[in-house]
Scaffold this motif. Sequence first.
Motif, mmCIF file in Angstrom:
data_model
loop_
_atom_site.group_PDB
_atom_site.id
_atom_site.type_symbol
_atom_site.label_atom_id
_atom_site.label_comp_id
_atom_site.label_asym_id
_atom_site.label_seq_id
_atom_site.Cartn_x
_atom_site.Cartn_y
_atom_site.Cartn_z
ATOM 1 N N SER A 182 5.650 -2.306 -1.375
ATOM 2 C CA SER A 182 5.110 -2.794 -0.087
ATOM 3 C C SER A 182 3.550 -2.818 -0.302
ATOM 4 N N GLN A 220 4.734 -12.049 -1.517
ATOM 5 C CA GLN A 220 3.364 -11.347 -0.987
ATOM 6 C C GLN A 220 2.152 -12.137 -1.636
ATOM 7 N N GLU A 222 -2.162 -11.719 -1.627
ATOM 8 C CA GLU A 222 -3.583 -10.919 -1.651
ATOM 9 C C GLU A 222 -4.307 -11.573 -1.906
ATOM 10 N N LYS A 232 -3.974 -9.212 2.985
ATOM 11 C CA LYS A 232 -2.966 -9.163 2.413
ATOM 12 C C LYS A 232 -1.896 -9.512 3.588
ATOM 13 N N GLY A 234 2.499 -10.562 3.877
ATOM 14 C CA GLY A 234 3.846 -10.924 2.833
ATOM 15 C C GLY A 234 5.183 -10.575 3.787
ATOM 16 N N GLU A 236 8.592 -8.950 3.440
ATOM 17 C CA GLU A 236 9.437 -7.819 2.723
ATOM 18 C C GLU A 236 10.716 -7.455 3.346
#
Length: 466
Positions: A182, A220, A222, A232, A234, A236
Motif C-alpha cells: 500500500s 497507484q 505518486e 499519492k 490509489g 487498492e
Amino acid sequence: MKLKSLILGSVAAVGLSTAGFAADLGVLTSLDVCDDLGLSGLTISSDTNCLQISGSVAYTFEAGKFSASRNIANTFVSGNTPAAPGVGNLGSKKNADGVRNIDVPAANGDWDSKVETYLKFVGTASSDFGPARVVINLRQRDYKRVRNGVVAVNGDEHALRAQDAYVQIGDSTVLSAGKKGSIFNEGDDEPFNFTGLFMSDDADKGVWEGPVFKGGHVIQLESSFGNGVVGKIGLEALNETDANAGSLIGVLEYAGDGITAHISGSMGGLLDGQQNTGDVYGVHAGITGTFDAFKLRAALAAGGGYNPAGNWSYWNGLVSGEGNFDMFKVALSGEFAGGTAIGGGALDTDYGFGASIGAKVTDGVEINLGGRYFNDGTPGVGDGYQVAAQLVAAVTETIKITGEVGVYGHGENVAPVVPVAGSFSDVYGSAELAWAPGGGFTSSLGAKVQQNGAYKVTFKAAKSFQ
C-alpha cells in the motif's frame, strides 16, 4: 595461478568474439544501460534493460517453555479490521504472545523453527516518461511450531509466492499497477522511550493504521510537487472479495527543514456498490520535528465503519519527546484510545505513558532505564506496567551484547469484572549476543528466563545481498 590464467583467458576470448555473439551473452556485455539509469548493486544488462537482483534468507530457532501467557495490557486490536468491532473496546482486544504478556511455562517443551526466503527482481528500461520497471518479489516462509509438546504448525505456512508483481513507470510522477504494497503512510508514530508503549506495540510500534483493506491488487499514482511535498492516490485491495473489495487511498507527505509529516486517508468496500459492514474508513497522521538536541512527535489515527445496528468508530493518539544532553538521553511518551461501539455507545478510554533515561558510559557502552504503564478504561480491570534496565555494550566493531532485567505486572481485577482476580507480577532477565561480521551476514544468540519458570533460547542467522 594456472587456473586463474585459464579463466581470465577464456573471458578475454569471449570478449573478442564477434559482436553478434557477444550480444547474445547479455551478462557479459557492457553495463552502460545500468550506468545510464543510475542503477547499481548486483545487476545484469541487455541492450535495453538493466536487471537488479536482491534477496535474503533468515533463519530463526526458539526453544524452551513459553507457550501459555497471562495478559498484562488488554489493548485495542491491531490489524486491517477489528475481529468484532464494537464488542468491548473496539470490540476485540488483542491477546496473543507478545511483550505485553507474561509467558507461563507449559508442562512439555515448546519450539519453533522458521526459514524466511526473499528474492526480488527489478527490470528497468528508459522510456519517454521516465524509467519503466517491472518488479517481482518472491517470498516463502517455512515454519514448524510446537507448543506444549504438540505440533501446532508443520510445513509451509506460506508457500513460495509472488508477494509483489507489478509494473511501474515514471520519475517525478510514478504510475504503478499490479500486486503491490500500500501507499498508505503510517509512519512518524513510534514512541522514543526504549520500552515503548503497550498500545503502540499492538499497532506495530505506533497508532492503529485503520480498518480498511490495503495493498494487494492496486493502481497507484505518486507525484512530487517540489519543496519536499509528495502526493499519492490509489485504488487498492481490488482482489478482495465481497464487501471488502476496493479501497480508495490518498496520501500527502512532507519532508524538509528538520520536519517529516503526513496524512493518509482510506475508504474501503467501494466495489460492491452496496452499503454493508465492508464500508469502513481510516485516517492516519503523524509529524516529527527535530530541533537541535530535541525531537518531538505526535500521531493520530481515527476511523470507523457502517453497521446496520449503528455505526462504530475509534481514535488512537500518541505524543512523544526526546532530549539529548551530552551523555544523557531522556524520553517521555503518552498514548490514548477510545471510540464508539456498534449502536453508538461510548467506549471506555484507555491510556498509557512511558519514560526512559539513557546514558553513554563510554563510546561502546550504553545504559537505559525506563518503564511504561497502561490504564484499561474498563471499570474494575487492573492496570498493567513494566519496569526495565538495559545494558548495551559493543565488545568489538562486529560483536554487541545486550542485557536486560525487569518486571511485568498487572493490578488486581475487582467487581464488576468477572472473574475477580488478584494482582500478579513476574521478574525476567534476558541477554543477547549479536554478531555482524560484514558481507550482509548477521547472527545472534539470546536467552530469556522468568521468575515463574518460563524460559526461551533464540538463535538467528541471516544473509542478504543486493
